[in-house]
Design an enzyme around this catalytic site. Structure first.
Site, PDB file in Angstrom:
ATOM      1  N   VAL A 104       0.866  -1.176   0.000  1.00 32.60           N
ATOM      2  CA  VAL A 104       0.000   0.000   0.000  1.00 32.60           C
ATOM      3  C   VAL A 104       0.901   1.224   0.000  1.00 32.60           C
ATOM      4  CG1 VAL A 104      -1.872   1.224   1.159  1.00 32.60           C
ATOM      5  CG2 VAL A 104      -1.719  -1.284   1.324  1.00 32.60           C
ATOM      6  N   CYS A 105       0.632   2.155  -0.889  1.00 30.29           N
ATOM      7  CA  CYS A 105       1.362   3.419  -0.945  1.00 30.29           C
ATOM      8  C   CYS A 105       2.866   3.158  -1.072  1.00 30.29           C
ATOM      9  CB  CYS A 105       1.007   4.249   0.295  1.00 30.29           C
ATOM     10  SG  CYS A 105       1.430   5.990   0.203  1.00 30.29           S
ATOM     11  N   THR A 106       3.679   3.786  -0.218  1.00 31.20           N
ATOM     12  CA  THR A 106       5.128   3.651  -0.335  1.00 31.20           C
ATOM     13  C   THR A 106       5.653   2.339   0.226  1.00 31.20           C
ATOM     14  OG1 THR A 106       5.366   4.956   1.694  1.00 31.20           O
ATOM     15  CG2 THR A 106       5.592   6.124  -0.402  1.00 31.20           C
ATOM     16  N   THR A 124       3.021   3.242  -6.956  1.00 33.99           N
ATOM     17  CA  THR A 124       3.061   3.720  -5.575  1.00 33.99           C
ATOM     18  C   THR A 124       2.422   5.100  -5.563  1.00 33.99           C
ATOM     19  OG1 THR A 124       4.488   4.069  -3.636  1.00 33.99           O
ATOM     20  CG2 THR A 124       5.362   4.778  -5.768  1.00 33.99           C
TER      21      THR A 124
END
Length: 322
Positions: A104-106, A124
């Protein structure tokens, strides 16, 4: 269906929503269909972690010497910039053992640092796509979608896209009805398709400073089937076409034509995903006029036809899109 263990990795300065978003989805799925998921959280040493927002999270366990999980979820947050010593090593050793590897995300930065994204397409948070591509040239970084699935590895963009991805995984496991029930409970969309842009047209473009131009932006969004030529929009703003076009681009960062194209494409995609309307009706409602004009726009921008787009994202309605 055999019970699947979902393990969510915790570390200091983790983004709390990256953790709790997927956790709520999988927990909701377990409540909907008991016995399908076992959800666990774990930090490297089993100690509590403090999220980037100051929330203290107590894990269920430590990351052990072996991976006892079907789905491994790696969230993002400020803690990915200088990860806890040993975390990348643990991911490098144990990540390949996951049946599903999710970021998730970074969190994608941690997976990439562990070599788990080499040769794969990934995404990302938009603000870190350039960094991910620069630091890990073996990763094919796509900055546009809200999530990307490449084999058993799935990466998502910022924060709420982790919910979208988790819902898509639950839909794979339990079917659309279960995912819909969870989405309704969480009051979110059932599924934004993975290749939906991280930014809508309204977010991708800046909001105009002057009210007449802001009103034109709202008008375009609410009336994609209207006459949206520069001349017609300029008249709504009480400006000459040349002045309007120049002012619109200066204040929004894009031309009126590009803005209209993106709004119409988004509108058509939503109708293909969420309704049983025919392609001809959708093409008119979205301002394309004819199915052929809409098909050309889809192929040019998305690399696929409206019929194929609907087949992928609304399989039950695929026969309508002809």
């Amino acid at each position: 269906m055999a019970q699947r263990t979902v393990l969510i990795v915790l570390f200091d300065d983790v983004q709390s929503l990256d953790v709790t978003g997927p956790l709520e989805v999988f927990t909701g799925a377990e409540k909907h269909t008991p016995g399908t998921y076992r959800i666990r959280t774990a930090s490297l040493d089993g100690a509590p972690v403090r999220s980037s927002s100051g929330l203290t999270v107590v894990p269920d366990q430590a990351l052990g010497d072996r991976l006892d999980a079907h789905t491994l979820v790696v969230p993002g947050g400020q803690g990915t910039r200088g990860p806890q010593p040993g975390l990348t090593d643990w991911l490098r050793e144990h990540g390949p053992g996951a049946k599903r590897l999710v970021s998730v995300c970074t969190g994608a930065i941690l997976l990439a640092a562990a070599g788990l994204l080499d040769g794969r397409r990934a995404t990302t948070h938009w603000a870190y796509c350039d960094k991910l591509a620069r630091d890990h040239p073996a990763v094919e970084v796509d900055p546009d979608p809200i999530y990307v699935r490449d084999g058993h590895v799935a990466t998502s963009a910022g924060v709420t896209s982790g919910i979208d991805l988790a819902l898509a995984l639950v839909e794979d496991d339990l079917g659309r009805d279960a995912a819909l029930a969870i989405a309704r409970h969480l009051v979110v969309f059932l599924r934004r398709p993975g290749n939906q842009a991280q930014f809508s047209a309204q977010l991708a473009a800046q909001t105009a400073q002057r009210e007449p131009l802001r009103e034109v932006q709202r008008w375009i969004t609410e009336h994609p089937d209207a006459d949206l030529t520069v001349e017609a929009l300029a008249a709504r703003a009480s400006l000459s076409p040349r002045h309007f076009a120049r002012a619109f681009q200066t204040e929004t960062g894009t031309t009126p034509g590009r803005y209209v194209d993106r709004v119409r494409l988004e509108h058509a995609r939503r109708l293909l995903e969420d309704t049983s309307d025919g392609v001809e009706e959708i093409s008119r409602a979205s301002g394309y006029g004819t199915p052929e004009a809409m098909r050309r726009a889809f192929v040019r921008t998305l690399g696929t036809s409206p019929a194929e787009y609907r087949r992928r994202f609304r399989p039950a309605l695929a026969t309508e899109a002809r």
